[in-house]
Structures are given as C-alpha cells and as structure tokens.
Design an enzyme around this catalytic site. Structure first.
Site, PDB file in Angstrom:
ATOM      1  N   ARG A  46      -2.594  29.629  -7.387  1.00  0.00           N
ATOM      2  CA  ARG A  46      -1.793  28.488  -7.831  1.00  0.00           C
ATOM      3  C   ARG A  46      -0.353  28.647  -7.335  1.00  0.00           C
ATOM      4  O   ARG A  46       0.289  27.714  -6.913  1.00  0.00           O
ATOM      5  CB  ARG A  46      -1.819  28.330  -9.361  1.00  0.00           C
ATOM      6  CG  ARG A  46      -0.852  27.234  -9.812  1.00  0.00           C
ATOM      7  CD  ARG A  46      -0.989  26.699 -11.231  1.00  0.00           C
ATOM      8  NE  ARG A  46      -1.575  27.580 -12.197  1.00  0.00           N
ATOM      9  CZ  ARG A  46      -0.951  28.610 -12.786  1.00  0.00           C
ATOM     10  NH1 ARG A  46       0.300  28.898 -12.495  1.00  0.00           N
ATOM     11  NH2 ARG A  46      -1.590  29.337 -13.665  1.00  0.00           N
ATOM     12  N   TYR A  99       4.058   1.041  -2.832  1.00  0.00           N
ATOM     13  CA  TYR A  99       2.641   1.388  -3.034  1.00  0.00           C
ATOM     14  C   TYR A  99       2.250   1.214  -4.509  1.00  0.00           C
ATOM     15  O   TYR A  99       2.994   1.633  -5.400  1.00  0.00           O
ATOM     16  CB  TYR A  99       2.420   2.835  -2.581  1.00  0.00           C
ATOM     17  CG  TYR A  99       1.033   3.353  -2.807  1.00  0.00           C
ATOM     18  CD1 TYR A  99      -0.040   2.902  -2.041  1.00  0.00           C
ATOM     19  CD2 TYR A  99       0.771   4.286  -3.803  1.00  0.00           C
ATOM     20  CE1 TYR A  99      -1.315   3.360  -2.256  1.00  0.00           C
ATOM     21  CE2 TYR A  99      -0.514   4.761  -4.024  1.00  0.00           C
ATOM     22  CZ  TYR A  99      -1.549   4.293  -3.248  1.00  0.00           C
ATOM     23  OH  TYR A  99      -2.822   4.752  -3.466  1.00  0.00           O
ATOM     24  N   ASP A 171       8.841   7.454   1.634  1.00  0.00           N
ATOM     25  CA  ASP A 171       7.392   7.605   1.747  1.00  0.00           C
ATOM     26  C   ASP A 171       7.038   7.286   3.202  1.00  0.00           C
ATOM     27  O   ASP A 171       7.079   6.129   3.620  1.00  0.00           O
ATOM     28  CB  ASP A 171       6.702   6.637   0.770  1.00  0.00           C
ATOM     29  CG  ASP A 171       5.189   6.807   0.753  1.00  0.00           C
ATOM     30  OD1 ASP A 171       4.632   7.287   1.758  1.00  0.00           O
ATOM     31  OD2 ASP A 171       4.563   6.427  -0.258  1.00  0.00           O
ATOM     32  N   LYS A 196      -4.036  10.195   4.375  1.00  0.00           N
ATOM     33  CA  LYS A 196      -4.138   9.095   5.337  1.00  0.00           C
ATOM     34  C   LYS A 196      -4.078   9.629   6.774  1.00  0.00           C
ATOM     35  O   LYS A 196      -4.961  10.348   7.168  1.00  0.00           O
ATOM     36  CB  LYS A 196      -3.050   8.061   5.034  1.00  0.00           C
ATOM     37  CG  LYS A 196      -2.910   7.714   3.532  1.00  0.00           C
ATOM     38  CD  LYS A 196      -4.089   6.962   2.973  1.00  0.00           C
ATOM     39  CE  LYS A 196      -4.083   6.873   1.452  1.00  0.00           C
ATOM     40  NZ  LYS A 196      -2.866   6.341   0.843  1.00  0.00           N
TER      41      LYS A 196
HETATM   42  C1  LIG Z   1      -2.260   6.410  -0.483  1.00  0.00           C
HETATM   43  C2  LIG Z   1      -0.792   6.342  -0.608  1.00  0.00           C
HETATM   44  C3  LIG Z   1      -0.110   7.071  -1.594  1.00  0.00           C
HETATM   45  C4  LIG Z   1      -0.829   7.921  -2.627  1.00  0.00           C
HETATM   46  O1  LIG Z   1      -1.480   9.014  -2.029  1.00  0.00           O
HETATM   47  P1  LIG Z   1      -2.837   9.649  -2.637  1.00  0.00           P
HETATM   48  O2  LIG Z   1      -3.109  10.748  -1.666  1.00  0.00           O
HETATM   49  O3  LIG Z   1      -3.869   8.568  -2.645  1.00  0.00           O
HETATM   50  O4  LIG Z   1      -2.512  10.126  -4.005  1.00  0.00           O
HETATM   51  C5  LIG Z   1       1.272   6.977  -1.631  1.00  0.00           C
HETATM   52  N1  LIG Z   1       1.944   6.199  -0.770  1.00  0.00           N
HETATM   53  C6  LIG Z   1       1.323   5.475   0.185  1.00  0.00           C
HETATM   54  C7  LIG Z   1       2.131   4.634   1.103  1.00  0.00           C
HETATM   55  C8  LIG Z   1      -0.065   5.516   0.298  1.00  0.00           C
HETATM   56  O5  LIG Z   1      -0.681   4.784   1.226  1.00  0.00           O
END
Ligand SMILES: *Cc1c(COP(=O)(O)O)cnc(C)c1O
Length: 409
Positions: A46, A99, A171, A196
């Site tokens: 962890r 998001y 982000d 992603k």
């Molecule tokens: C998918 C996404 C998130 C969240 O990420 P997870 O891995 O699904 O928790 C945050 N910001 C954007 C722009 C996203 O596309």
C-alpha cells in the site's frame, strides 16, 4: 529525448540482476526485512510497490515533472487532490461541462462539507476573473471538454488564478501527454484517468496525479498511503505496457477522428459535427496554439428523432455502445442517457447536451471501415421535419433512456 523515445526508455531501465528488458510484476503485498525497519526501500505494497513506482516514474517523465502518484481510478486521484488541498470553507471553481463524476464528487462529497463550489463558463474569462478571489483554492480545468469538445485556454486561466494565489488543476485525460502539456502553460497539478488513452486498451481502471512542486505534492502523496486507494501491481504493469504505444495510438485515434469529422460534416442526417480540428469550431485557434493535435474524440448532433438516434448507437458493427473512451476498439455513446444522465434535463439543455447528441471514440481500426459503419447507420436517421420536431419535442426521460442507477461515470 523526444516523447516517442521517452515512452520506451524513460524510467524503464532493464531489471537489475536479471537483465529482463520488461520489468516483472511485483505481485506481492509485503517485503521481507533484514531487521525490523531495515529493508530495500519497500515494506508494504500500500505504501510502495516497485511496479507502481515504475508507472509513477514514467508518467512524471511524460508530463515533465518530478512528482507522480497513481491511484485505483481517475476519481480516486481527483479525490486525493481535493482532500489534500482543500481547507474548510475553500472555494473551488469548475466549468459547467466538467466530467460527470467530477461534478458528482464536488456536489455530493465536498459541497456538503462546507466547501464552496462555483460553476463558471471559461469561454468568457472576464466572469472567471470576477469570480476568483483569495478564498479560491482551486480552479479546475478540463480541456477538451466532454462531449462538446470546447477548448479552454490553460495559460490565460492560470494567469487569472495565480494572481489570487489559487492552484490550477488540469484534467488532461482527453488530450493525453501526446497532445497537451498543461505544466508548460502554468498548471500546478495535472490529473489523468489512466483508464483512457494512457492505458489505452479498455482493460484497466487507473488514475494519476502529477505536480510541479513538492509542497503541493507531498500532502497528496501522503493520502495515497493513508486512504489506501492504490492500484494493483498487475494493473500498473498493464498500463506500463499500454503506454509504450501511446504516441502511435493517439496519432491514429486523431487521424481517424479527423477523417470522420470531415466525412460527416455536411451529411444530411448530421446537424452538427463537434471537432476542434474543424476551422469553424469556436475554439479552433486556441486548440491550434495549445495542442499538438486535435484529439481522438468527435461528437455529432444528429437530425432525426431520439428513436432514430437510439437505433443508430445500438446497431453499429464496429462502434461498440459503451461508456469510456480512448481504447483501441471504437466506442459510441449517447451522453444524455449514459455518461451525462445524472445531469438534470434542464442543465443538459442549457449546455447544448441534446438527446440527439452522440459521442464517438474512434479506435485504431481503418478510418474507411469506421466511416462506412457510420454512413450505413446514418441512412436510417431521417432528417427530421424541423417544425414537427420542435412542436413535438420533449426531453427524454430517465425511464425511456433506461439510464443505469449509477450514472455519470
Ligand atoms: C473517465 C474520466 C475520469 C474518471 O476516471 P476513472 O478512471 O473512470 O475513475 C475523469 N476525468 C475524465 C475527463 C474522464 O474521462
């Protein structure tokens, strides 16, 4: 080193001892110690794990900073930032089309704990300049936005935020480190949903936080061990494997998105194509300046009825109907009933998030095949009689859309 070389070599030496070109997966929860408190730098997974540490190092190199920490999901990464940096009463400013999961986290978890969440449209920076004050701790930026693909000017936002001592969190999920470098435009913290483009194969959920300054990073990193939202060594290894082809993939995703945007623009069943690479996109100039490519996502406003659109998204051969984006296999999504279903219909309408809007995440398949799949489906999307449609229009309801119980993923 250029990015393509970094992706293969940065923070990825062969494994000492064995010479393994690819480092093993340290699938272990704990580490043997020579004497109490004496160890080789690892005591419990962890707190730290060699596979995870490699991924931290690679991501830091790609964004050009020293500090990175990976989390069990993008949202766990976001939560670490907010929990570590906000003091009671602090204000957070977010754009309206942030998001869905970020919106839910701020509204459901942080606002009830006496943090002030302000929504400001960053297309007009005079409003932002008026809203930022010494009580503002974080100005949250997401660009390109989802699903309309607006582009916000990171440098101009940082200039306003920094005047008041606020931190700018970007982000960078949609652009990935291939197409956008927020730290070069002044950002203090960058986050990724590694799920992603970075991991890129639709096979893991992972997130990352990166920071320029030790003072900002330290409390975030501390929370990783304290709250425990750590990813597994195997998931980190999958991301490390995926990242090696990041540049190749993002280039292909972008080429495919560009080809689709051009092929469908002007089609009689398509009312509007949202793609920052089109010269008539409202933020095309910012995108040219700020990004090294226009990205892999395209959104379409379709003509035709909501039923036509539901049929269109459900019956494609190559675009699989599903949430998420940035994987090698093409995905299609209906934001009004899927990713953005938690946003009230009224707000969706204000944002231009209509029931006939479709988001595409083209994979790395052949562009011609993808376009053919879309054109085939568009044959049964009947350009609607505008008058009749306006007269009979009502927003789709949750039930009709069979939205899942936990929406806004
Ligand atoms: C998918 C996404 C998130 C969240 O990420 P997870 O891995 O699904 O928790 C945050 N910001 C954007 C722009 C996203 O596309």
């Amino acid at each position: 080193m250029k990015l393509a070389t970094q992706l293969i070599h940065a923070a990825q030496p062969s494994e000492p001892g064995t010479g393994a070109i690819v480092a093993p997966i340290y699938q272990t929860s704990t580490f043997e110690q020579q004497a109490p408190g004496i160890n080789a730098g690892y005591d419990y997974s962890r707190t730290n794990n060699p596979t995870r540490e490699r991924l931290d190092g690679v991501l830091a190199a790609l964004e050009g900073v020293e500090h990175a920490a990976v989390y069990a999901s993008g949202l766990a990464a976001e939560n670490a930032i907010l929990q570590a940096l906000l003091r009671p009463g602090d204000k957070v400013i977010v754009p309206p089309d942030v998001y869905g999961g970020t919106h839910r986290l701020l509204k459901n978890v942080y606002e009830p704990r006496s943090h002030v969440i302000r929504t400001v449209d960053y297309s007009d920076l005079t409003t932002l300049a008026r809203t930022v004050s010494s009580a503002t701790r974080i100005v949250w930026v997401e660009t390109p936005t989802n699903p309309r693909l607006l582009i916000y000017d990171i440098e101009a936002i940082c200039e306003i935020a920094h005047r008041h001592g606020a931190l700018v969190v970007v982000d960078n999920t949609f652009a990935s480190p291939v197409l956008q470098h927020p730290f070069e435009h002044g950002a203090d913290v960058v986050l990724h949903s590694v799920t992603k483009y970075l991991a890129g194969h639709s096979d893991v959920i992972l997130g990352a936080v990166l920071a320029k300054d030790e003072a900002v990073f330290e409390p975030i990193k501390t929370l990783q061990n304290t709250c425990g939202a750590v990813p597994s060594p195997f998931d980190c290894w999958l991301a490390l494997r995926g990242i090696k082809t990041l540049e190749l993939r993002v280039k292909r995703h972008t080429e495919n998105a560009f080809a689709i945007a051009h092929a469908l623009k002007g089609h009689e069943a398509v009312a509007r194509v949202y793609y920052p690479g089109l010269p008539d996109h409202p933020n095309h100039d910012i995108a040219r300046r700020q990004m090294e490519g226009f990205g892999g996502i395209v959104s379409l406003e379709l003509e035709g009825t909501v039923d036509d659109v539901r049929e269109f998204v459900s019956s494609r051969r190559l675009f699989k109907l599903g949430e998420s984006l940035g994987g090698v296999k093409s995905l299609i999504c209906h934001p009004a009933t899927m990713t953005h279903a938690a946003i009230p219909a009224k707000t969706r309408a204000e944002l231009g998030l209509t029931d006939t809007l479709v988001r595409l995440s083209p994979g790395i398949e052949d562009a011609g095949d993808l376009i053919e799949d879309l054109l085939e489906g568009l044959r049964s999307v009947r350009p609607k009689d505008r008058e009749a449609c306006l007269a009979g229009h009502r927003p789709i309801t949750r039930k009709e859309g069979s939205a899942p119980a936990r929406s806004a993923r």
